[in-house]
Design a protein around this motif. Structure first.
Motif, short mmCIF file in Angstrom:
data_model
loop_
_atom_site.label_atom_id
_atom_site.label_comp_id
_atom_site.label_asym_id
_atom_site.label_seq_id
_atom_site.Cartn_x
_atom_site.Cartn_y
_atom_site.Cartn_z
N SER A 136 0.80 -1.38 0.03
CA SER A 136 0.07 0.01 0.08
C SER A 136 0.76 1.44 0.04
O SER A 136 0.31 2.41 0.04
N SER A 137 2.08 1.09 0.08
CA SER A 137 2.86 2.33 -0.04
C SER A 137 2.75 2.86 -1.24
O SER A 137 2.39 2.73 -2.18
N ALA A 138 3.31 4.36 -1.14
CA ALA A 138 3.17 5.04 -2.30
C ALA A 138 4.08 4.78 -3.25
O ALA A 138 3.74 4.60 -4.38
N ALA A 139 5.41 4.29 -2.96
CA ALA A 139 6.22 3.71 -4.10
C ALA A 139 5.75 2.57 -4.79
O ALA A 139 5.92 2.28 -6.08
N LEU A 177 11.49 6.90 -4.39
CA LEU A 177 11.30 6.16 -3.09
C LEU A 177 10.18 6.90 -2.09
O LEU A 177 9.93 8.07 -2.19
N ASP A 178 9.48 6.23 -1.40
CA ASP A 178 8.47 6.82 -0.61
C ASP A 178 9.19 7.13 0.86
O ASP A 178 10.66 7.09 0.82
N ARG A 179 8.51 7.68 1.72
CA ARG A 179 8.81 8.27 2.89
C ARG A 179 9.88 7.10 3.61
O ARG A 179 11.03 7.53 4.19
N ALA A 180 9.25 5.86 4.03
CA ALA A 180 9.97 4.83 4.69
C ALA A 180 11.30 4.51 3.80
O ALA A 180 12.41 4.47 4.58
N GLN A 181 11.39 4.45 2.66
CA GLN A 181 12.60 4.00 1.99
C GLN A 181 13.66 5.01 2.04
O GLN A 181 14.81 5.08 1.85
N PHE A 182 13.06 6.60 1.85
CA PHE A 182 14.11 7.63 1.81
C PHE A 182 14.67 7.56 3.22
O PHE A 182 15.98 8.00 3.33
N PHE A 202 12.48 14.80 3.56
CA PHE A 202 11.66 14.09 2.39
C PHE A 202 10.58 15.08 2.08
O PHE A 202 10.20 15.25 0.96
N THR A 203 9.86 15.96 3.02
CA THR A 203 8.96 16.80 2.93
C THR A 203 9.58 17.86 1.90
O THR A 203 9.00 18.34 0.91
N LEU A 204 10.69 18.35 2.18
CA LEU A 204 11.22 19.36 1.47
C LEU A 204 11.50 18.93 0.19
O LEU A 204 11.35 19.81 -0.81
N LEU A 205 12.11 17.81 -0.15
CA LEU A 205 12.53 17.23 -1.72
C LEU A 205 11.05 16.61 -2.42
O LEU A 205 11.40 16.93 -3.64
N ASP A 206 10.15 16.61 -1.70
CA ASP A 206 8.85 16.12 -2.47
C ASP A 206 8.11 17.33 -2.96
O ASP A 206 7.14 17.92 -2.53
N ASN A 207 8.54 17.81 -4.11
CA ASN A 207 8.41 19.18 -4.67
C ASN A 207 6.94 18.89 -5.10
O ASN A 207 6.08 20.05 -5.27
N ASN A 208 6.64 17.92 -5.91
CA ASN A 208 5.08 17.73 -6.24
C ASN A 208 4.19 17.11 -5.34
O ASN A 208 3.10 16.97 -5.88
N CYS A 209 4.51 17.00 -4.40
CA CYS A 209 3.44 16.54 -3.25
C CYS A 209 2.70 15.08 -3.62
O CYS A 209 1.74 14.95 -3.22
N ASP A 210 3.55 14.03 -4.21
CA ASP A 210 3.04 12.95 -4.75
C ASP A 210 3.71 11.84 -3.63
O ASP A 210 3.45 10.59 -3.76
#
Length: 1139
Positions: free
Chosen positions: A845-848, A871-876, A901-909
């Motif tokens: 169910s993870s985003a990646a 990479l999703d949050r846990a992987q990062f 991770f929040t800073l690098l996630d530019n497109n909020c996906d």
């Protein structure tokens, strides 16, 4: 049985369950109506509800729930059909867990503990069932325990099988065990106090080979990008090599870009893969390839038997394969006699009386008033029962389908749907309306109308008549249609060229496209009606290629032929959007339309693209490249002298790519190429391999003397251009052993050709001679050999694509970073491995995982490079812990990783790309002090820092990047309802997406130009916490703590000064402001500092300057990360799974 805990919001929804036993944590419930008197109305209602449910969805009558005291949420953890089975589970829970749960202060923790225990019980049961299927269950259990002990992988890493063997380290063999799991190959040996163990992910395997040397009789060599390993002394090397190849092939197709690569439904669920399933899958792949069956066919029975062959007046021994919709027979010598019987053609399957001469006979009657006799069938009763059950099911489905179709037809207009226009383009007086021509399906082959315009057809009429008589005699002896016996004699007739009058019929029979046509009446016409008139990128490509398809043939110099070609290609693209349209499909469809009716041509195209040339027609033509790699190996095996003189065979394989993609239609003269298509429909891709080898063999001497690639291309092109057809009906000058006798019907063709000796031969090579030569020299090539080679060479091709993807990614990122190319390549490997590790054992169910699934099924709108790895949050966070240059305390490091991770996630996906990851790493390791401080500063202001950091989902709000609406794939009715009075309001969605991306780029550029926002007091306190945690464990830790204390004091004083200044300025103008302005002014006058002030303060302390400017060895970090990555992620995932 124990169940994977599934959440239930209402413990007794609709009063369907009755509680039998209960305590604070568990409930044992019975389904209402089960075990009650039949007169109870509620029991009757619930029983009726359960009885109408599908058998797979029916509810078991007993279940056990795990509940949290005071909560409405429960979990189903066990179920059963009998009360005794569920009571055993209940007793186990009470005696083993209930007392332990009382020590938990937080009841949620107790429930989590129970769920983890239940998952562990399920894992034990699965391992037990798997062990029971093995030849030696106890030994398998023991080795499974050792596998888990030695390598520390999560329990979800399922062991498939194991082999005792030697791993060679230089000249020293190490005896141990080779463990093969769903994602990895692992080896362990312990000898004389020395331990050898390693794990190789299947995703890293680049080549598999069988080798032999002086020290090893024969070994399996496994190459990765870093090194190679050799294993020998297997008890059964063939079996081990096959299983290793299968597992590597399955893993790569599942993990890498699998677009167009069809994977069996069972293999898409790795947890279900066992050694037995792999064996069954290997047989299934062979049967599908041998008989060119639909990819969805499941193999049911494999039985040795003999079939009565009337043409031979004897029983022929072989193997019977039964699938969902087919009976398939192949003789012991592959290709000498094959028989395909679709169940749709079968009337009955009956057992006959067994005798000494005819043991265990079975009679299969078909609609063509023929019957096939099979004898020597073991387990005949069970086989016949299963076949009849599938036959009845198929007949019922056909009856239901026809009934629905008849009902729909009665409601339609009685106007005929087939029309054919005989327009030769000679007259301008009769004009056909373009719209009518586009949507009217031809009911005859185009050759019917344009036959008279073909050059040379009049001179060969007598030859065509003789061929027709030979085929008529063949039909009377071997049968006609799909159920025709296919033997060596059929092969010789096909090699001479099928007569034009029978070509369409035989293509339909040999490919079994006729069964699909009969099973889907009206399907093509419906596709034409739905697809014609639609405009897309695919239709634009089709329109561009329409007039390039056989431009010299009169049928495609005419609107009728062009319209038919357009309909077939557009309908197929509509049927299979995953393939859509690929170049070379237009040439193939043109030839099919010449000899088959339009609807038949469509189904022939379906058979070629989806069955006979699997994985050929996709975006990257993977299947064709795999066959090119196979072709290179066949050249080395079958033409060793040529391979010795031409060491680089990639030139020859690149030249031959068009041979495979167009079935020689683009390189041979038209009439010669059509004969090759005849052989292709009879023998499949084997015919193309054989003919390619024959063409190279005929030019081996000239090719060996070539000095450059261009010369080799000219030699092969010139040779193929002069391969003629005029006398192709004559037998070869050196006939094969089974050549016709003077009294045979085939000799009549020789006499006919000799009577036309006055026709000068303008070609040097005859296509029939070339085809016969290919069968003589290379006819021993089997489908089984080709499938095994494909399995191995698919690994090479997929890994080559993976290398290209890596090169492209590095080429795009390298100009933006200062990391060395070698280190950047290693970082990419870590990034990709982290992605794979989560696919191995992570949460689906993870985003990646969701992004990977979208890529796999083509649901994402991004390009291949944009979609490849994220990479999703846990992987990062996992990679952050491995690569961050400043260790810090573990608790605060996790907080900083979340903010990063929040800073690098530019497109909020909720995903980070490799470009973003590499840019972050470059800042930490290669940038100047001010850029590192800038990054730290940005991590402590919004959007990276939020009010509530405990909930990662609240760390960033959705970004609104444009003010224009976006309509994607809206139904026309919805669009009309939404904007009924405005035409052209909804733009093409691709243009809108492009505009949105432009807006995002502009917005990002604006953000870069703007100065960084000011930092308030709360954010500065978090900034100081981060600095203190970064210095933990440093050699000059005390000096750094004193320096940061000085800087903190200085910055606080600066902030106070600024705060007082703003407050004094606010008091002077306060009397002139309204209450609303005063409120905003008070908020503006809060304590703040700027990035420049913090940077200037840090520069006053040399210890801090030295700390940030101290170089950190990225290469050493990467080396440590390579060693720890698996261990760390496996441990985390094991904890998550509750092991």
């Amino acid at each position: 049985m124990w169940l994977n805990p599934e959440e239930v919001l209402l413990k007794n929804a609709l009063k369907l369950w009755v509680t039998v036993r209960s305590n604070d944590f568990f409930l044992l419930q019975r389904r209402r109506g089960h075990g009650e008197p039949t007169g109870r109305i509620t029991g009757l209602l619930v029983g009726a509800l359960d009885s109408v449910l599908d058998s797979n969805a029916r509810v078991t009558p007993f279940r056990i729930l795990l509940q949290v005291p005071g909560s409405q949420v429960s979990w189903v953890i066990a179920s059963g059909a009998a009360i005794g089975e569920v009571n055993k589970h209940w007793d186990w829970l009470v005696h083993n867990l209930l007392h332990s749960l009382s020590v938990f202060e937080n009841k949620e923790d107790g429930a989590s503990f129970v769920r983890g225990k239940v998952k562990g019980l399920i894992a034990e049961e699965v391992r037990g069932r798997q062990a029971a299927q093995e030849e030696d269950p106890e030994k398998f259990r023991e080795l499974l325990r050792k596998f888990e002990l030695h390598f520390g992988l999560p329990s979800s890493e399922k062991l498939v099988t194991y082999y005792s063997c030697c791993c060679w380290k230089g000249r020293v063999p190490r005896q141990g065990f080779l463990y093969l799991s769903i994602n990895h190959l692992a080896f362990y040996a312990f000898l004389l106090g020395k331990e050898v163990k390693f794990v190789i992910p299947w995703a890293e395997v680049t080549r598999l080979e069988r080798v032999s040397s002086g020290l090893m009789t024969e070994a399996i060599r496994i190459n990765t990008r870093r090194r190679q390993r050799e294993f020998s002394m297997f008890l059964n090397l063939d079996e081990a090599f096959g299983v290793i190849g299968q597992l590597a092939d399955i893993a790569l197709r599942r993990l890498l870009d699998s677009e167009g690569l069809e994977l069996d439904r069972v293999l898409q669920q790795p947890a279900r893969i066992t050694k037995r399933i792999l064996e069954e899958q290997a047989i299934r792949e062979y049967v599908l390839a041998l008989f060119r069956l639909p990819r969805g066919e499941r193999l049911h029975e494999v039985a040795s038997c003999s079939v009565w062959t009337p043409h031979a007046r004897c029983h022929t021994a072989g193997t019977l394969y039964t699938t969902d919709c087919y009976l398939c027979f192949s003789s012991r010598e592959e290709g000498s006699c094959t028989l395909l019987i679709p169940l749709s053609e079968v009337l009955s399957i009956e057992k006959a009386e067994s005798t000494s001469l005819l043991p265990h006979p079975v009679i299969v009657s078909v609609r063509s008033k023929k019957a096939f006799q099979l004898i020597e069938l073991q387990d005949r009763d069970e086989l016949v029962e299963n076949l009849n059950a599938r036959l009845r099911s198929l007949q019922w489905k056909q009856a239901m389908f026809r009934g629905k179709k008849d009902g729909k037809r009665s409601m339609r207009s009685p106007a005929p749907y087939y029309t054919f226009y005989y327009d030769t383009g000679q007259s301008d007086e009769e004009e056909i309306e373009e719209q009518v021509l586009r949507n009217t399906v031809n009911s005859e082959a185009l050759m019917t109308a344009f036959h008279q315009n073909q050059p040379g057809t009049n001179g060969n009429k007598s030859v065509e008549e003789v061929k027709q008589r030979l085929w008529d005699a063949h039909f009377s002896e071997f049968g006609r249609g799909v159920t025709m016996f296919r033997t060596d004699k059929t092969q010789r007739l096909v090699a001479m060229g099928i007569p034009d009058s029978l070509r369409g019929e035989l293509w339909m029979s040999l490919s079994d496209a006729s069964s699909e046509l009969e099973a889907h009446p009206g399907y093509y016409s419906g596709l034409v009606q739905r697809s014609m008139g639609q405009i897309s990128l695919t239709t634009d490509e089709i329109e561009r290629d329409l007039h390039r398809s056989l431009p010299d043939h009169p049928a495609f110099q005419n609107p009728t032929g062009i319209a038919a070609l357009r309909r077939v290609l557009t309908a197929y693209a509509h049927r299979n959007p995953k393939i859509g349209y690929c170049q070379s499909m237009n040439i193939l469809a043109s030839v099919l339309l010449l000899y088959a009716k339009e609807e038949e041509a469509f189904w022939l195209l379906v058979a070629v693209c989806e069955l006979m040339l699997p994985d050929y027609f996709n975006r990257r033509v993977i299947g064709a490249q795999v066959d090119q790699s196979v072709f290179e190996e066949l050249i080395r095996e079958r033409l060793p002298e040529l391979a010795e003189h031409v060491p680089d065979l990639s030139t020859l394989s690149s030249v031959s790519l068009s041979w495979f993609l167009t079935l020689f239609l683009s390189v041979l003269p038209f009439h010669s190429a059509v004969c090759v298509v005849d052989c292709f429909f009879f023998h499949g891709i084997k015919a193309i391999f054989q003919l390619g080898l024959a063409a190279l063999d005929a030019n081996a001497e000239a090719l060996s003397a070539c000095t450059d690639d261009g010369q080799a291309l000219m030699i092969l092109s010139s040779f193929l251009e002069q391969v003629g057809y005029e006398e192709s009906c004559c037998p070869p000058s050196s006939p094969p052993p089974s050549s016709p006798t003077p009294s045979s019907p085939l000799h009549a063709i020789e006499e006919t050709c000799s009577s036309e000796a006055d026709i000068p031969a303008v070609r040097n090579t005859n296509i029939t001679d070339l085809i016969n030569e290919s069968y003589q020299k290379f006819g021993d090539l089997t489908v089984r050999q080709i499938e095994r080679l494909r399995c191995r060479h698919r690994i090479l091709v997929l890994q080559a694509h993976e290398d290209t993807t890596k090169e492209n990614a590095l080429r795009l990122v390298t100009p933006d970073v200062s990391i060395s190319p070698e280190n950047l390549a290693d970082v990419y490997d870590l990034f990709k491995t982290e992605h794979f590790v989560s696919l191995y054992w992570g949460d689906s169910s993870s985003a990646a995982a969701a992004a990977a699934a979208a890529w796999r099924y083509g649901d994402s709108g991004h390009s291949y490079m944009e979609r490849q790895y994220h990479l999703d949050r846990a992987q990062f966070k996992s990679l952050y812990g491995l690569l961050a240059p400043w260790p810090g305390s573990s608790q605060h490091a996790d907080t900083v990783a979340n903010r990063t991770f929040t800073l690098l996630d530019n497109n909020c996906d909720n995903l980070v790309t490799f470009r973003e990851f590499a840019g972050w790493l470059d800042t930490l390791y290669c940038e100047e002090l001010n850029e590192k401080v800038r990054l730290l500063y940005r991590l402590h202001i919004p959007p990276a820092l939020t009010e509530n950091e405990d909930d990662p989902s609240l760390m960033k709000s959705p970004l609104v990047s444009t003010n224009r609406p976006l309509f994607v794939n809206l139904p026309s009715a919805v669009i009309e309802t939404a904007v009924p009075d405005v035409e052209g309001e909804v733009k093409d969605y691709q243009e809108q997406l492009k505009q949105m991306l432009k807006d995002l780029v502009k917005q990002r550029e604006k953000d870069v130009e703007k100065p960084l926002p000011l930092m308030n007091q709360r954010e500065f306190i978090q900034f100081c916490k981060t600095l203190y945690s970064m210095f933990h464990g440093d050699l000059v830790e005390n000096d750094l703590f004193q320096a940061i204390a000085t800087v903190t004091s200085l910055v606080l004083q600066i902030g106070e000064v600024e705060h007082r200044r703003h407050s004094s300025e606010g008091s002077e103008v306060g009397a002139e402001q309204t209450p609303e302005d005063a409120g905003s002014s008070s908020s503006d006058s809060d304590w703040t500092v700027s990035y420049a002030q913090i940077l200037a303060s840090l520069l006053t302390e040399q210890a801090l300057v030295n700390f940030f400017e101290k170089p950190v060895d990225l290469c050493a970090k990467i080396s440590v990360a390579n060693q720890k990555q698996y261990e760390q992620r496996a441990g985390l995932l094991t904890l998550q799974q509750g092991k």
